[in-house]
Design a protein around this motif. Structure first.
Motif, short mmCIF file in Angstrom:
data_model
loop_
_atom_site.label_atom_id
_atom_site.label_comp_id
_atom_site.label_asym_id
_atom_site.label_seq_id
_atom_site.Cartn_x
_atom_site.Cartn_y
_atom_site.Cartn_z
N HIS A 17 -27.23 -20.84 -17.08
CA HIS A 17 -28.31 -20.36 -16.23
C HIS A 17 -29.32 -21.48 -15.94
CE1 HIS A 17 -31.48 -17.76 -14.69
NE2 HIS A 17 -32.31 -18.28 -15.57
N PHE A 18 -29.68 -22.25 -16.99
CA PHE A 18 -30.62 -23.35 -16.78
C PHE A 18 -30.02 -24.41 -15.85
CE2 PHE A 18 -32.39 -22.27 -21.20
CZ PHE A 18 -33.30 -21.40 -20.63
N LEU A 19 -28.71 -24.64 -16.00
CA LEU A 19 -28.05 -25.60 -15.11
C LEU A 19 -28.11 -25.13 -13.67
CD1 LEU A 19 -26.34 -28.15 -14.68
CD2 LEU A 19 -24.31 -26.76 -15.16
N LEU A 20 -27.83 -23.84 -13.46
CA LEU A 20 -27.90 -23.31 -12.09
C LEU A 20 -29.32 -23.37 -11.55
CD1 LEU A 20 -25.57 -20.15 -12.25
CD2 LEU A 20 -25.07 -22.40 -11.26
N GLU A 21 -30.30 -23.06 -12.41
CA GLU A 21 -31.69 -23.14 -11.97
C GLU A 21 -32.06 -24.57 -11.58
OE1 GLU A 21 -34.25 -21.14 -11.56
OE2 GLU A 21 -33.24 -19.25 -12.01
N TYR A 22 -31.61 -25.53 -12.40
CA TYR A 22 -31.92 -26.93 -12.10
C TYR A 22 -31.28 -27.35 -10.77
CZ TYR A 22 -31.40 -32.00 -12.26
OH TYR A 22 -31.39 -33.33 -11.94
N ARG A 23 -29.99 -27.02 -10.62
CA ARG A 23 -29.30 -27.41 -9.40
C ARG A 23 -29.87 -26.70 -8.18
NH1 ARG A 23 -22.90 -27.46 -10.70
NH2 ARG A 23 -22.91 -28.48 -8.66
N PHE A 24 -30.24 -25.45 -8.36
CA PHE A 24 -30.83 -24.72 -7.25
C PHE A 24 -32.17 -25.34 -6.86
CE2 PHE A 24 -33.73 -21.38 -5.80
CZ PHE A 24 -33.06 -20.94 -4.67
N SER A 25 -33.01 -25.64 -7.87
CA SER A 25 -34.31 -26.25 -7.58
C SER A 25 -34.15 -27.60 -6.90
CB SER A 25 -35.12 -26.39 -8.87
OG SER A 25 -35.33 -25.13 -9.47
N ARG A 26 -33.18 -28.38 -7.43
CA ARG A 26 -32.96 -29.70 -6.82
C ARG A 26 -32.49 -29.56 -5.39
NH1 ARG A 26 -27.98 -33.04 -8.99
NH2 ARG A 26 -27.02 -31.30 -7.86
N ASN A 27 -31.53 -28.68 -5.14
CA ASN A 27 -31.03 -28.48 -3.77
C ASN A 27 -32.11 -27.92 -2.86
OD1 ASN A 27 -28.53 -29.40 -4.57
ND2 ASN A 27 -27.71 -27.35 -4.95
N GLN A 28 -32.96 -27.06 -3.44
CA GLN A 28 -34.04 -26.52 -2.62
C GLN A 28 -35.01 -27.63 -2.21
OE1 GLN A 28 -36.67 -23.72 -4.56
NE2 GLN A 28 -36.81 -22.48 -2.71
N ARG A 29 -35.33 -28.52 -3.16
CA ARG A 29 -36.22 -29.63 -2.82
C ARG A 29 -35.58 -30.53 -1.78
NH1 ARG A 29 -36.92 -29.63 -8.51
NH2 ARG A 29 -35.46 -31.38 -8.69
#
Length: 638
Positions: free
Chosen positions: A364-376
């Motif tokens: 979940h943390f990995l998905l959150e990190y990747r999602f935040s990075r992609n969102q940025r």
């Protein structure tokens, strides 16, 4: 005690005889004291070895705690005859009663200050699961031939009330003894739970007024509450005693068994219990149990206790289940303790579950990190695209101005030529000595041409410069006229006729004037290019010899749809039947050899910014038709 003999010697002198008498006296005192101490020590030794032998010398005091549901006096009157019976059956005993409330009874058993207790089955189960407590006998009710199932709840209302079932009391106030009273509130709460009702939310208020029970019915009588929760037979007992008018009350949801002399609203549970605490001896408990079971049904002690005597203790399983269902059982562990116990016995599954949770959280943390990075990254890309789009739009405007250079020069040369002519004419008049009025007319003409030249320059500066979108209510016809003036030179050069028509009542439209003019210039410029390209190809030679190339700008005001429709048509080479209009409107796609592919893309952005629509279609028999619809009132936030 042994007697003490006096010893005398007649042959002794008188003084010696006196001293002997005195010595004998003290000898007797000392001897008596020694014998007395020996007797006390002997009796103490005997009593220490066998406490029961002391009963022959004095009565053994036995403390009995009783639950005083209707007050201390009533409790003593009810149970003192039973204590008298036990004293008669068990010699050398004295039973002392102590009336208690629910809380006081709990404290007495916890501190082991009483030997025996008489209480309702709910409290006896609660105490027996936490402290040393042994049941000796169960009270037999006078109802239904001496049944031992005689505890429950009676939900009582006034006879003149409008309530006939439990559900009728929704959002009404009720009175009860206590939230822990078994033969009243808890048994009713269990029934409500079975009906999926929560008393904490179902009743508007539940007034717990404590003992004595009589006060609850008086509170109902005085209309302070709409219902009263009473133990079984309490209503009938107070009616027989003359404390209330029985006909003024009724019990809701009566489900009393056949032959049961009292009304009851709930299931019945075991009757009161006589139990031994850890303080009393097993020998005494056995004697009391035997005496209670020997109590005749018609004995005054049984009648005073409102019973038919006592029976052997019955199972308390039904009460245990009630407390478990209400989550009140003292041996009931909280969920986290149950989970911990299960984990201890199933460690392999516990570790597996823990590992699964850890892996799931990491994922979940990995998905959150990747999602935040992609969102940025997406936001940054969108910002760059907006900047590039603004730069491309500006470049396209500059390109339009560059393409219109000849027309611009022609437009500016006209007022300059007029200024030159008027100035020369003014000099001639001055040389001839004309009057000031003649010169004034010339100067006014020159001023008009200067203003005209300045307007042309201002329009060009507004068109070419970078500026924020500034929407306002504008006259569309005036904007079209100003924009077309920039194209006069090219239209004349390529022999293209441009006409403007309108229909409907002209109304102001909320739009960006510069953006709209850029949209119109792009559309007309594309139409001109199509006509020029068709002329170069000489697709229809006969048409060229008989007709001229035409561009028509038509505006129509639609009051029902609250829209303005702008249609630009030409009779150039057209877009072809197989052309993809969506592709034509995309950025950097063009069918021109020297085009940038930005014109229609910018037109589409301008239309979307105004919440309008843009459609393209071939014009019969040849040419192109572009239709733009813009609402009268757009989104003012843009």
């Amino acid at each position: 005690m042994p007697s003490i003999k006096r010893v005398t010697q007649k042959n002794k002198p008188q003084n010696k005889q006196k001293s002997c008498v005195a010595g004998g006296y003290w000898l007797n005192v000392i001897g008596y004291s020694v014998v007395t101490l020996a007797a006390i020590a002997f009796s103490h030794t005997i009593f220490a070895k066998d406490p029961q032998s002391a009963d022959s010398a004095f009565n053994q005091k036995i403390d009995v705690g009783i639950l005083a549901t209707r007050g201390n006096l009533e409790a003593l009157n009810r149970w003192q005859p039973t204590m008298d019976w036990l004293e008669r059956k068990i010699p050398n005993t004295e039973f002392v009663l102590y009336p208690y409330t629910l809380e006081q009874m709990t404290e007495a058993v916890k501190a082991q200050t009483v030997d025996f207790v008489i209480t309702n089955p709910g409290q006896s189960v609660l105490l027996g699961r936490q402290y040393p407590l042994s049941w000796l006998a169960t009270l037999r009710s006078q109802q239904q031939g001496g049944t031992t199932l005689a505890i429950g709840s009676a939900l009582v209302v006034r006879n003149d009330s409008s309530y006939f079932t439990l559900t009728d009391l929704d959002n009404q106030p009720v009175a009860a003894v206590s939230d822990s009273a078994f033969g009243g509130y808890l048994t009713l709460r269990r029934k409500m739970q079975q009906r999926s009702l929560d008393p904490n939310r179902f009743f508007s208020t539940v007034d717990f007024i404590g003992f004595p029970l009589d006060a609850i019915l008086y509170k109902l009588r005085d209309k302070h509450v709409e219902a009263a929760v009473l133990p079984v037979c309490q209503l009938e007992t107070m009616g027989r005693e003359g404390l209330i008018d029985f006909s003024q009350y009724r019990v809701l949801d009566n489900q009393a068994p056949v032959g049961f002399g009292c009304q009851v609203s709930t299931a019945l549970y075991p009757n009161w219990s006589f139990a031994k605490t850890g303080k009393a001896s097993e020998t005494l408990a056995k004697q009391i149990a035997r005496a209670l079971l020997d109590l005749p049904e018609r004995d005054p002690a049984a009648i005073a206790a409102h019973s038919l005597g006592w029976s052997a203790p019955i199972s308390q399983l039904k009460i245990d289940k009630l407390y478990q269902d209400l989550d009140l059982h003292p041996l009931q562990k909280p969920w986290w303790q149950e989970a911990f116990t299960w984990l201890k016995s199933n460690q392999q599954w516990g570790w597996t579950f823990l590992l699964f949770v850890v892996v799931l959280n990491l994922y979940h943390f990995l998905l959150e990190y990747r999602f935040s990075r992609n969102q940025r990254l997406l936001i940054a890309t969108q910002n760059r695209l907006k900047e590039k789009n603004a730069m491309l739009e500006h470049a396209q405007r500059v390109a339009i101005v560059g393409e219109l250079g000849g027309s611009i020069a022609h437009e500016i040369n006209q007022p300059l030529s007029a200024i030159r002519n008027y100035s020369q004419g003014g000099l001639v008049r001055i040389n001839k000595g004309s009057s000031a009025d003649d010169l004034k007319v010339v100067l006014e003409k020159i001023q008009q041409q200067v203003i005209r030249a300045d307007d042309i320059v201002q329009r060009l500066r507004s068109l070419i410069k970078k500026r924020p979108i500034n929407k306002q209510y504008s006259n569309v016809q005036a904007l079209i006229t100003d924009a077309v003036m920039l194209l006069d030179h090219d239209l004349i050069k390529h022999q293209i006729t441009l006409s403007m028509t309108e229909s409907g009542q002209v109304v102001p439209v909320y739009l960006d004037p510069i953006g709209f003019q850029q949209l119109l210039l792009n559309l007309v410029k594309n139409a001109m290019d199509a006509c020029v390209l068709d002329h170069q190809k000489q697709r229809v030679q006969e048409l060229h010899t008989q007709e001229k190339y035409q561009i028509v700008i038509h505006t129509e005001y639609l009051p029902v749809e609250k829209q303005m429709k702008l249609v630009v048509t030409d009779n150039g080479n057209g877009i072809g039947l197989e052309a993809d209009t969506a592709l034509l409107q995309s950025a950097f796609f063009t069918t021109k050899e020297e085009g940038l592919g930005l014109g229609l893309a910018i037109c589409r952005d301008v239309v979307e910014d105004h919440h309008g629509t843009l459609t393209m279609a071939s014009n019969s028999p040849h040419g192109c038709r572009i239709e733009v619809r813009l609402p009268y009132i757009g989104n003012t936030e843009n």
